[in-house]
Scaffold this motif. Structure first.
Motif: not given
Length: 311
Positions: A124-150
Motif C-alpha cells: 500500500g505504499s506510494p511505490a505501488m500506487e495506482g497498480l492493480s493487484p496483479y500488476e503489483k505481484l508481477v512488479g514485485a517479482l520482477f524487482e526481486a529477480v532484477s536485483t541480482r544483477h540486472a
C-alpha cells in the motif's frame, strides 16, 4: 506499444536492444525512466523475467539442463562426457549437477524472500500506487529477480522503505553464483596447498572484499562531505552505500536524486534523468569507477582476508 509510441521509439529497435541488454544483465533500457515506464505492462515484464535469470544467476543450471536434454535426444557420447566431467571441461559456467541444483534452489529462495518482503511492506505504499493487484505481484517479482544483477527497476527506489533497501544491498553484494552447498557423505573442503612465499605474503596482506567496500564508502563520504552536510535527505550514508554496492555488483541500481528533497531551496535545481552519482563530485565519481572495476574483478580476491582471525 502505447508507451513506445508516446516516446517516439521504434518497436523493433527497442525489442532487440532491450532483449540483449536484459540477457546480458546490463540494465540499459532506451527510456529515461528505465523499466518504470512499463509498470502497467505485466506482459512485457513477464517476458523479461526469464531472460534475466537465464543470462545470469541460473545460467549454469540452464546450461547443464540443455546439455542433458541434448544427450537424451541425440544419445551422443560427447554430451554424456561433458556432464560426467564438467570440471575437466575448463568452462567455469559448467558446474556439477549437485552444485547446479543447490544454485537453482538458492536463487529461488532469495527471490522468494525479496518478493514476500516487497509485498508485505510496499503493497500500500506510494511505490505501488495506482497498480492493480496483479500488476503489483508481477512488479514485485520482477524487482526481486532484477536485483541480482540486472538493475532494471520497475519501482522508484527513492520511496522504497529502508529495510527493503538494506535487503537489496545484500542481494547486490552477493555474487550471481552464490549457493548454499552442504557437504554430502562426509565430504570436506579440499585442503589448500601451500603457495610460494611471495604469494603467501600477498594473500596475508589482502583484505576481504567487504573491508574494501567499507573503505570505498568511507572515501566517498569524505569526498561528498559538503553534500552530506548541506543536502542530507539526498546525500546520506544509506544512499551512498546503495550506489556503491550497486557499482560493485555491476547491477546498475540508482536511488536517484530529487530536487524536492533539498533543504536549501535558494539555489536553482532541475531534476535530471541520470542517476544519483550524477550529482557527485568528480573525486566521488572516480572512486565509483574504481569500485566498478573492482567488482568486475572480484573473483581474483575471493580468498582475501583469510589471514585475519576475529576470535
Amino acid at each position: 506499444m502505447k508507451v513506445l509510441r508516446d516516446k517516439g521509439l521504434n518497436v523493433s529497435m527497442f525489442s532487440v536492444f532491450t532483449t540483449v541488454s536484459t540477457f546480458a544483465n546490463c540494465g540499459f533500457v532506451p527510456t529515461n525512466e528505465n523499466v518504470l515506464a512499463f509498470k502497467h505492462n505485466p506482459g512485457l515484464l513477464g517476458l523479461l523475467l526469464p531472460q534475466i535469470l537465464l543470462g545470469n544467476t541460473l545460467y549454469p543450471s540452464c546450461l547443464r539442463a540443455a546439455i542433458w536434454f541434448l544427450e537424451r535426444v541425440t544419445g551422443r557420447a560427447e554430451f554424456d562426457y561433458m556432464l560426467r566431467n564438467s570440471e575437466e571441461m575448463g568452462y567455469a559456467q559448467l558446474l556439477p549437477g549437485f552444485r547446479c541444483l543447490c544454485l537453482a534452489a538458492t536463487v529461488w529462495i532469495f527471490v522468494l524472500v525479496q518478493f514476500v518482503a516487497l509485498c508485505c511492506m510496499e503493497w500500500g505504499s506510494p511505490a505501488m500506487e495506482g497498480l492493480s493487484p496483479y500488476e503489483k505481484l508481477v512488479g514485485a517479482l520482477f524487482e526481486a529477480v532484477s536485483t541480482r544483477h540486472a538493475g532494471e527497476s520497475v519501482f522508484d527506489l527513492s520511496i522504497i522503505s529502508p529495510a527493503i533497501l538494506v535487503l537489496f544491498v545484500l542481494m547486490m553484494y552477493l555474487p550471481p553464483h552464490t549457493s548454499f552447498l552442504p557437504a554430502r557423505n562426509g565430504e570436506t573442503a579440499p585442503k589448500i596447498q601451500r603457495d610460494e612465499p611471495r604469494r603467501r605474503l600477498l594473500t596475508c596482506l589482502m583484505f576481504s572484499q567487504l573491508s574494501y567496500l567499507v573503505i570505498f564508502i568511507i572515501l566517498i563520504c569524505i569526498t561528498e562531505r559538503e553534500n552530506l552536510k548541506n543536502d542530507p535527505l539526498n546525500f546520506n550514508v544509506l544512499n551512498i552505500t546503495i550506489e556503491t554496492i550497486s557499482a560493485y555488483g555491476n547491477v546498475g541500481y540508482s536511488i536517484g536524486y530529487s530536487c524536492k528533497r533539498r533543504l536549501n531551496t535558494v539555489s536553482p535545481c532541475r531534476d535530471a534523468t541520470y542517476g544519483f552519482v550524477g550529482r557527485w563530485s568528480n573525486k566521488g565519481k572516480l572512486i565509483l569507477i574504481i569500485v566498478m572495476f573492482f567488482g568486475r574483478l572480484k573473483k581474483f580476491n575471493t580468498k582475501g582476508g583469510a589471514a585475519w582471525r576475529l576470535s
